[in-house]
Design an enzyme around this catalytic site. Sequence first.
Site, PDB file in Angstrom:
ATOM      1  N   LYS A 110       0.861  -1.184   0.000  1.00  0.00           N
ATOM      2  CA  LYS A 110       0.000   0.000   0.000  1.00  0.00           C
ATOM      3  C   LYS A 110       0.888   1.221   0.000  1.00  0.00           C
ATOM      4  O   LYS A 110       2.016   1.170   0.487  1.00  0.00           O
ATOM      5  CB  LYS A 110      -0.883  -0.003   1.252  1.00  0.00           C
ATOM      6  CG  LYS A 110      -2.065   0.927   1.179  1.00  0.00           C
ATOM      7  CD  LYS A 110      -3.126   0.392   0.226  1.00  0.00           C
ATOM      8  CE  LYS A 110      -4.504   0.548   0.778  1.00  0.00           C
ATOM      9  NZ  LYS A 110      -5.382  -0.529   0.351  1.00  0.00           N
TER      10      LYS A 110
HETATM   11  N1  GLU Z   1      -7.358  -0.092  -2.691  1.00  0.00           N
HETATM   12  C1  GLU Z   1      -8.117  -1.274  -2.891  1.00  0.00           C
HETATM   13  C2  GLU Z   1      -8.040  -2.180  -1.672  1.00  0.00           C
HETATM   14  O1  GLU Z   1      -7.786  -1.725  -0.591  1.00  0.00           O
HETATM   15  C3  GLU Z   1      -7.772  -1.985  -4.203  1.00  0.00           C
HETATM   16  C4  GLU Z   1      -6.361  -2.470  -4.300  1.00  0.00           C
HETATM   17  C5  GLU Z   1      -5.987  -2.963  -5.698  1.00  0.00           C
HETATM   18  O2  GLU Z   1      -6.837  -3.038  -6.562  1.00  0.00           O
HETATM   19  O3  GLU Z   1      -4.815  -3.256  -5.874  1.00  0.00           O
HETATM   20  O4  GLU Z   1      -8.296  -3.348  -1.745  1.00  0.00           O
END
Ligand code: GLU
Length: 424
Positions: A110
Amino acid sequence: MSPEYTTKPTVYDNVQHQFNKAADLMNLDPAVRKILAQTTNEIVVHFPVRMDNGDIEMFTGYRVQHNNALGPFKGGLRFHPAVNIHEVRALATWMTWKSAIVDIPFGGAKGGIQIDPAKYSPRELERITRRFTFALGNNIGPEYDIPAPDVNTNPQIMAWVLDTYLSTMSPQERNRCIHVVTGKPIESGGSLGRNKATGQGIVFLIEQWAKDHSFDLSSATYIVQGFGNVGGWAARLLHRYGARLVAVEDATGAVANQTGIDVAALEEYARAHRGIQGYPDAEPIDHHAFLSTHADIFIPAALENQITAATAPLLTVRLVAEGANGPTNPDGDRILQEKGIDLLPDVLCNAGGVMVSYFEWLQNKRSEFWELEEVDAKLRKRLIAAYDRVQEQAQKFATDWRTAAYIVAFSRLTKVYRDRGIFP
Ligand code: GLU
């Protein structure tokens, strides 16, 4: 004191609490436990950007890569004033569990920038995004670490990430690297169904929960916290079953209407007024009244730590379906269980987003373009399979669904570490 050095409990403490509970219960292999308890890489970048008035401002960006035993690091980029290393570390860790639970070949990561994007012009946001992408350099890559949208980021921002990344490559390489980021605009290599995917996944899982409990969704009531991409789509799609949206809360305030809120009208209002406050066809209510609203289903789709010792006692719902990451802290979990409220935990419930990110990544690699029906059908099938796996572990270990979901993830990761061993 900077938030990096705070001694107050952080959202990462919640991660560790949840981790220890599941690891103890399943008797997780001590070696695997040691590995999974830590992140792999934590990148912090400080970078300058020229503002519209000519001044230079410094920004801080993060990318935490938790684990890539199952595949490339994967996870969104968040633009929010509350972004800090603890939060990004927690969110990266949850991504590892999420991908493992829904059985897609990705690890967890992240990233984000500590900013309030509402304070910047679109051109400034573009420069901030591009400069951040440039600062990350080879720490991201189509087969290594693949960003996506998260809180306050969207397909436009992903298009800037893509363009900046590709611009640093030789022209011959560019077209085989468009899967460096997912959640792109369709014309730039995005997938049909990605924009609604998280909300759609939540609704597929609620539908399955309703089936399991012989619960009629057409007469159900629900409340939603957060009216961005996830909350908005979940609200809209659940409405199609005939369920009634009776209260909504976002960063600007909360509104309620027991006869049902027209989701499309509220979305139009929120777009025009940058929030739901003042929406004319509902009563304004406060945070306490929002959480106390009588309803069958609560979809928290905003930020972390919303369901806590202070707020969980207020809830009267039958089901909490977590659209946000980490909306419930360990006290909140305990109180939900005491109250007999069912839980679809974040790492299962909001996994539709990363699932369709995986489909987008596959389409890019294969130069394919899938129909929406195909995307939705695959999403539903794979999410329901994950639901069944979690349910099975919840029964086997007589535990709550969050812990059961973690057990599914840890089992898969344990198998990989056992098979592959530790180098050297
Ligand atoms: N931000 C989204 C999550 O927390 C999607 C992450 C992604 O598609 O890589 O799952």
